[in-house]
Design a protein around this motif. Sequence first.
Motif, PDB file in Angstrom:
ATOM      1  N   GLY A 218       0.821  -1.197   0.000  1.00 52.37           N
ATOM      2  CA  GLY A 218       0.000   0.000   0.000  1.00 52.37           C
ATOM      3  C   GLY A 218       0.856   1.248   0.000  1.00 52.37           C
ATOM      4  N   GLY A 219       0.499   2.194  -0.836  1.00 52.44           N
ATOM      5  CA  GLY A 219       1.266   3.428  -0.923  1.00 52.44           C
ATOM      6  C   GLY A 219       1.187   4.286   0.315  1.00 52.44           C
ATOM      7  N   ARG A 220       0.157   4.073   1.146  1.00 49.68           N
ATOM      8  CA  ARG A 220      -0.007   4.842   2.381  1.00 49.68           C
ATOM      9  C   ARG A 220       0.244   3.987   3.625  1.00 49.68           C
ATOM     10  NH1 ARG A 220      -2.157   9.861   1.678  1.00 49.68           N
ATOM     11  NH2 ARG A 220      -3.123  10.315  -0.347  1.00 49.68           N
ATOM     12  N   ASP A 221       1.040   2.957   3.474  1.00 50.70           N
ATOM     13  CA  ASP A 221       1.378   2.092   4.612  1.00 50.70           C
ATOM     14  C   ASP A 221       2.373   2.827   5.506  1.00 50.70           C
ATOM     15  OD1 ASP A 221       2.177   0.094   6.387  1.00 50.70           O
ATOM     16  OD2 ASP A 221       2.186  -1.465   4.841  1.00 50.70           O
ATOM     17  N   THR A 222       1.931   3.176   6.720  1.00 53.07           N
ATOM     18  CA  THR A 222       2.819   3.871   7.652  1.00 53.07           C
ATOM     19  C   THR A 222       3.525   2.913   8.599  1.00 53.07           C
ATOM     20  OG1 THR A 222       0.959   4.218   9.186  1.00 53.07           O
ATOM     21  CG2 THR A 222       1.425   5.980   7.592  1.00 53.07           C
ATOM     22  N   LEU A 223       3.132   1.655   8.609  1.00 53.86           N
ATOM     23  CA  LEU A 223       3.787   0.668   9.460  1.00 53.86           C
ATOM     24  C   LEU A 223       4.999   0.062   8.745  1.00 53.86           C
ATOM     25  CD1 LEU A 223       3.862  -0.943  12.081  1.00 53.86           C
ATOM     26  CD2 LEU A 223       2.280  -2.578  11.037  1.00 53.86           C
ATOM     27  N   VAL A 224       4.782  -0.394   7.516  1.00 52.66           N
ATOM     28  CA  VAL A 224       5.869  -0.932   6.692  1.00 52.66           C
ATOM     29  C   VAL A 224       5.943  -0.071   5.431  1.00 52.66           C
ATOM     30  CG1 VAL A 224       6.755  -2.916   5.440  1.00 52.66           C
ATOM     31  CG2 VAL A 224       5.478  -3.267   7.557  1.00 52.66           C
ATOM     32  N   PRO A 225       6.942   0.761   5.303  1.00 47.46           N
ATOM     33  CA  PRO A 225       6.996   1.663   4.151  1.00 47.46           C
ATOM     34  C   PRO A 225       7.145   0.896   2.847  1.00 47.46           C
ATOM     35  CG  PRO A 225       9.059   1.719   5.374  1.00 47.46           C
ATOM     36  CD  PRO A 225       8.096   0.937   6.211  1.00 47.46           C
ATOM     37  N   PRO A 226       6.485   1.356   1.774  1.00 49.64           N
ATOM     38  CA  PRO A 226       6.598   0.670   0.480  1.00 49.64           C
ATOM     39  C   PRO A 226       8.039   0.548  -0.005  1.00 49.64           C
ATOM     40  CG  PRO A 226       4.845   2.317   0.422  1.00 49.64           C
ATOM     41  CD  PRO A 226       5.555   2.497   1.726  1.00 49.64           C
ATOM     42  N   ALA A 227       8.910   1.418   0.452  1.00 52.81           N
ATOM     43  CA  ALA A 227      10.316   1.321   0.047  1.00 52.81           C
ATOM     44  C   ALA A 227      10.926  -0.010   0.441  1.00 52.81           C
ATOM     45  CB  ALA A 227      11.115   2.470   0.675  1.00 52.81           C
ATOM     46  N   MET A 228      10.418  -0.629   1.502  1.00 53.93           N
ATOM     47  CA  MET A 228      10.949  -1.934   1.898  1.00 53.93           C
ATOM     48  C   MET A 228      10.589  -3.002   0.869  1.00 53.93           C
ATOM     49  SD  MET A 228      10.792  -2.252   6.021  1.00 53.93           S
ATOM     50  CE  MET A 228      11.831  -1.197   7.047  1.00 53.93           C
ATOM     51  N   GLY A 229       9.377  -2.948   0.345  1.00 58.91           N
ATOM     52  CA  GLY A 229       9.006  -3.886  -0.709  1.00 58.91           C
ATOM     53  C   GLY A 229       9.857  -3.695  -1.944  1.00 58.91           C
ATOM     54  N   ARG A 230      10.155  -2.445  -2.271  1.00 59.96           N
ATOM     55  CA  ARG A 230      11.001  -2.186  -3.429  1.00 59.96           C
ATOM     56  C   ARG A 230      12.439  -2.657  -3.186  1.00 59.96           C
ATOM     57  NH1 ARG A 230       7.340   2.272  -3.639  1.00 59.96           N
ATOM     58  NH2 ARG A 230       8.665   3.642  -2.388  1.00 59.96           N
ATOM     59  N   ALA A 231      12.913  -2.548  -1.953  1.00 54.49           N
ATOM     60  CA  ALA A 231      14.253  -3.048  -1.630  1.00 54.49           C
ATOM     61  C   ALA A 231      14.313  -4.564  -1.776  1.00 54.49           C
ATOM     62  CB  ALA A 231      14.645  -2.633  -0.213  1.00 54.49           C
ATOM     63  N   LEU A 240      10.025 -11.310 -10.441  1.00 56.21           N
ATOM     64  CA  LEU A 240       9.293 -10.609  -9.390  1.00 56.21           C
ATOM     65  C   LEU A 240       8.498  -9.454  -9.962  1.00 56.21           C
ATOM     66  CD1 LEU A 240      10.412  -9.756  -5.807  1.00 56.21           C
ATOM     67  CD2 LEU A 240       9.508  -7.927  -7.252  1.00 56.21           C
ATOM     68  N   GLU A 241       7.278  -9.295  -9.455  1.00 60.01           N
ATOM     69  CA  GLU A 241       6.426  -8.169  -9.822  1.00 60.01           C
ATOM     70  C   GLU A 241       6.016  -7.426  -8.555  1.00 60.01           C
ATOM     71  OE1 GLU A 241       3.082  -9.413 -12.194  1.00 60.01           O
ATOM     72  OE2 GLU A 241       4.279 -10.908 -13.288  1.00 60.01           O
ATOM     73  N   VAL A 242       5.867  -6.128  -8.670  1.00 59.05           N
ATOM     74  CA  VAL A 242       5.376  -5.296  -7.566  1.00 59.05           C
ATOM     75  C   VAL A 242       4.049  -4.692  -7.980  1.00 59.05           C
ATOM     76  CG1 VAL A 242       5.790  -3.283  -6.107  1.00 59.05           C
ATOM     77  CG2 VAL A 242       7.708  -4.769  -6.745  1.00 59.05           C
ATOM     78  N   TRP A 243       3.044  -4.888  -7.141  1.00 57.88           N
ATOM     79  CA  TRP A 243       1.729  -4.263  -7.339  1.00 57.88           C
ATOM     80  C   TRP A 243       1.479  -3.357  -6.147  1.00 57.88           C
ATOM     81  CZ3 TRP A 243      -2.750  -4.023  -4.518  1.00 57.88           C
ATOM     82  CH2 TRP A 243      -3.901  -3.580  -5.172  1.00 57.88           C
ATOM     83  N   GLU A 244       1.195  -2.112  -6.401  1.00 57.76           N
ATOM     84  CA  GLU A 244       1.000  -1.162  -5.310  1.00 57.76           C
ATOM     85  C   GLU A 244      -0.342  -0.452  -5.457  1.00 57.76           C
ATOM     86  OE1 GLU A 244       3.130   2.928  -3.771  1.00 57.76           O
ATOM     87  OE2 GLU A 244       4.404   1.151  -4.092  1.00 57.76           O
ATOM     88  N   ALA A 245      -1.094  -0.414  -4.367  1.00 53.20           N
ATOM     89  CA  ALA A 245      -2.329   0.362  -4.301  1.00 53.20           C
ATOM     90  C   ALA A 245      -1.991   1.718  -3.692  1.00 53.20           C
ATOM     91  CB  ALA A 245      -3.371  -0.367  -3.457  1.00 53.20           C
ATOM     92  N   PRO A 246      -1.982   2.791  -4.462  1.00 51.64           N
ATOM     93  CA  PRO A 246      -1.455   4.075  -3.983  1.00 51.64           C
ATOM     94  C   PRO A 246      -2.132   4.608  -2.734  1.00 51.64           C
ATOM     95  CG  PRO A 246      -1.742   4.103  -6.367  1.00 51.64           C
ATOM     96  CD  PRO A 246      -2.383   2.853  -5.873  1.00 51.64           C
ATOM     97  N   GLU A 247      -3.424   4.341  -2.571  1.00 53.02           N
ATOM     98  CA  GLU A 247      -4.169   4.915  -1.445  1.00 53.02           C
ATOM     99  C   GLU A 247      -4.352   3.948  -0.289  1.00 53.02           C
ATOM    100  OE1 GLU A 247      -4.898   8.139  -1.465  1.00 53.02           O
ATOM    101  OE2 GLU A 247      -3.879   8.163  -3.404  1.00 53.02           O
ATOM    102  N   ALA A 248      -3.787   2.754  -0.379  1.00 55.23           N
ATOM    103  CA  ALA A 248      -4.041   1.726   0.638  1.00 55.23           C
ATOM    104  C   ALA A 248      -3.048   1.812   1.781  1.00 55.23           C
ATOM    105  CB  ALA A 248      -3.984   0.333   0.008  1.00 55.23           C
ATOM    106  N   GLY A 257      -7.900  -4.307  -4.133  1.00 52.16           N
ATOM    107  CA  GLY A 257      -7.712  -5.035  -5.391  1.00 52.16           C
ATOM    108  C   GLY A 257      -6.555  -6.007  -5.392  1.00 52.16           C
ATOM    109  N   GLY A 258      -5.940  -6.222  -4.225  1.00 51.78           N
ATOM    110  CA  GLY A 258      -4.784  -7.101  -4.167  1.00 51.78           C
ATOM    111  C   GLY A 258      -5.086  -8.552  -4.490  1.00 51.78           C
TER     112      GLY A 258
END
Length: 273
Positions: A218-231, A240-248, A257-258
Amino acid sequence: MSLLGLALGALLMVGGTGAAIWAFQDRMMYFPDAAAPPSPPQLGLSGVEAVQLRTADGLAILGWRVAAARADAPVVLYLHGNGGSLAHRAPRVARFQRQGWGALFVQWRGFGGNPGAASEAGLIEDARAGLAALRAEGVAADRVVLWGESLGTGVAIRLAAEQPQAIAAVVLESPYTSMLDLARRHYPLLPSGLLLRDRYDSLSRIAQVRAPILVLQGGRDTLVPPAMGRALAAAATAPLEVWEAPEAGHNEIGAAGGIEAAAAFLRRVLPAR
């Protein structure tokens, strides 16, 4: 008070806090619902059987086995997050059923009336027991999908890395690089490197995963930042594919929609029958 006195006082405060965190860190990482969950029918679920999984260290833990709609459908080994019980995953069970998937939802030790206490070593044993149960049923490895939810992503990555021939795909929902990285992010003043026992170091293991991987975040995940998924994505060697919900946020991936994104991914990467 002198500067030396202030410094000593600060060290004592930090030391006292650190000692408390060392002693009680499990309560800060794991938030189980102690009550046994209602049965699947009591939660409005059909086609779901409560099963007992036997771990290598002698525990009998609860699992929910979800019947697949077709003999060739994916079977998801679901490794949940750090709170609640299987009762809190009932909506997820229903969503998987709408996709026609089979599943085995593993409930961690110390959660939902299960014996034992949660720990990194214990949770990997629980996950191994779930995978062994699917193997004993005769579920083919090319149908098995590991799905980690939040905390469970660390377990999923470790299991996928150590048993690469046993699974066909991995889905990581709100994954983190390591618990140490999260601790340093949320508690920057504490010496987390000295205090933390359960580290779930996914970043050091993901390169060993051979099955295709989908990261859901989720793009608005304040517990686990999306940058960790990208790392994690940058460190992976498997497709590998990354799917991100910008407002989640952290717990909003399914509603955003995940599940449908995962279904499309599995259609692409699992062998046609």
